[in-house]
Design an enzyme around this catalytic site. Structure first.
Site, PDB file in Angstrom:
ATOM      1  N   ASP A 302     -11.533  40.166 -46.918  1.00  0.00           N
ATOM      2  CA  ASP A 302     -10.606  40.254 -45.787  1.00  0.00           C
ATOM      3  C   ASP A 302     -11.285  39.654 -44.570  1.00  0.00           C
ATOM      4  O   ASP A 302     -12.359  40.110 -44.164  1.00  0.00           O
ATOM      5  CB  ASP A 302     -10.244  41.727 -45.539  1.00  0.00           C
ATOM      6  CG  ASP A 302      -9.027  41.905 -44.644  1.00  0.00           C
ATOM      7  OD1 ASP A 302      -8.766  41.031 -43.801  1.00  0.00           O
ATOM      8  OD2 ASP A 302      -8.344  42.946 -44.779  1.00  0.00           O
ATOM      9  N   ARG A 304      -9.750  39.310 -41.528  1.00  0.00           N
ATOM     10  CA  ARG A 304      -9.000  39.647 -40.312  1.00  0.00           C
ATOM     11  C   ARG A 304      -9.880  40.325 -39.256  1.00  0.00           C
ATOM     12  O   ARG A 304     -10.896  40.935 -39.572  1.00  0.00           O
ATOM     13  CB  ARG A 304      -7.816  40.560 -40.657  1.00  0.00           C
ATOM     14  CG  ARG A 304      -6.702  39.850 -41.401  1.00  0.00           C
ATOM     15  CD  ARG A 304      -5.611  40.820 -41.813  1.00  0.00           C
ATOM     16  NE  ARG A 304      -6.061  41.741 -42.863  1.00  0.00           N
ATOM     17  CZ  ARG A 304      -5.276  42.653 -43.429  1.00  0.00           C
ATOM     18  NH1 ARG A 304      -4.010  42.775 -43.025  1.00  0.00           N
ATOM     19  NH2 ARG A 304      -5.746  43.442 -44.375  1.00  0.00           N
TER      20      ARG A 304
END
Length: 370
Positions: A302, A304
């Site tokens: 991930d 983000r």
């Protein structure tokens, strides 16, 4: 002598380099040990790359450790760490050789590209900074690095942006500062008293949104959802994920309670961009799960940055929330950024025959509570 007011600051230099890399234009990286020319391998043209080789010789290939493990034998990759991996290409390596190493579309049926000569000694800030900035441009995390003489005549007159590697790393790690741009009433199907707020990144290009339902009482924890952009799920109704149903269920819950805020972050594909997300989907069609596919491409599970959401909430005067999520990482990230999460509310919707395996991997490998 140009006015100092026209000289780009650190943030502006990083953003200009990011834009150049997206167009296939190289940049210069510097540190105390010297200067290097960074060339983004996804976007550079074959002709430009050949010209650079003619001027500067054979570059190092730099890829992420996860991508290196995907293209190397298990034995060869056994001693790799977590940082960037430097590979010395064969003297005869052409443009196609680099593409076969970095791009997953060549992983099946294209023949071997190895053995790969890994350079283990003396990792410099160039490599870490280069990988971070290429990722931030949502490009395949791989680049060629030409080490240059300090006073290389070939650099004379080249209109290339230059970055100090340490400055670049500090800038990319710094907490984002978003500017509120505009807001207006926007009646929605779920609630006709709604307001849309627009926030903009310092690069002036990417925007993030806050959808305010009703009139949240800021003296109490506000019902909140952090939602990352998903063009395929939110707009097209893709059955491969649960994003669209989560978006609609969140807004419906806020409507039922009479108030809430949905922060919509333009971080498609867990922060790798829509093009790379489609590369991940292609790898999934060949049998990999979503985490394995991200690693094969060279990204983390991930990518983000939920500090953006904290910035949006604080700009709206919100410091305490009830969070609609199955992802404990969002809760931890917000807490670290000064947002108090008084309650985590599950959001279990959108399961289909097409995304059962995807949801299982979210629970098993990404820690989602489903």
């Amino acid at each position: 002598m140009p006015s100092q007011s026209l000289m780009p600051n650190r943030t502006e230099r990083v953003n200009r380099v990011r834009g150049d890399l997206a167009m296939g234009i190289p940049c210069l990286l510097t540190d105390g040990s010297g200067t290097a020319l960074l060339v983004p391998l996804e976007t550079v043209t074959e002709d430009r790359f050949a010209a650079l080789q003619a001027d500067f010789g054979v570059p190092d290939l730099v890829i992420s450790a996860s991508r290196a493990r995907a293209v190397m034998t298990a034995a060869a990759a056994a001693n790799l760490g977590a940082g960037p991996v430097r590979i010395r290409p064969p003297e005869a390596a052409d443009f196609a050789w680099y593409q076969r190493v970095i791009d997953t579309k060549f992983d099946h049926g294209s023949g071997a590209v190895g053995p790969l000569h890994v350079l283990r000694a003396g990792e410099m800030p160039f490599h870490k900074a280069g990988l971070a900035i290429v990722k931030s441009a949502e490009l395949i995390p791989a680049f060629a690095l030409f080490m240059l003489a300090r006073n290389s005549a070939a650099l004379a007159g080249l209109p290339l942006m230059s970055l100090d590697a340490t400055d670049a790393l500090e800038e990319l790690a710094s907490r984002p500062v978003l500017a509120p741009i505009a807001a207006a009433q926007l009646p929605l199907e779920v609630h006709d008293v709604s307001r849309l707020h627009i926030f903009r990144d310092p690069d002036g290009q990417r925007e993030h949104y806050a959808i305010e339902i009703g009139s949240p009482d800021l003296t109490k924890p506000v019902l909140t959802r952090l939602h990352s952009a998903c063009f395929t799920g939110d707009v097209l109704g893709s059955l491969k994920c649960d994003c669209g149903p989560q978006l609609r269920a969140s807004l419906a819950r806020m409507s039922e309670e009479g108030a809430g805020v949905l922060v919509y972050l333009n971080q498609e594909g867990r922060g790798i961009g829509l093009a790379n997300k489609m590369r991940v989907y292609d790898l999934q069609s060949k049998g990999l799960d979503t985490v394995e596919a991200n690693h094969q491409l060279g990204f983390e599970d991930d990518e983000r940055d939920f500090r953006l959401a904290a910035e949006v909430l604080q700009k709206l005067g919100i410091t305490s929330i009830r969070l609609l999520t199955n992802n404990p990482y969002k809760e931890r990230s917000l807490a670290e950024s000064g947002i108090t999460v008084t309650e985590r509310l599950p959001l279990r919707v959108g399961k289909t025959m097409h995304n059962q395996a995807y949801l299982s991997i979210k629970a098993l490998k990404s820690g989602h509570i489903l």
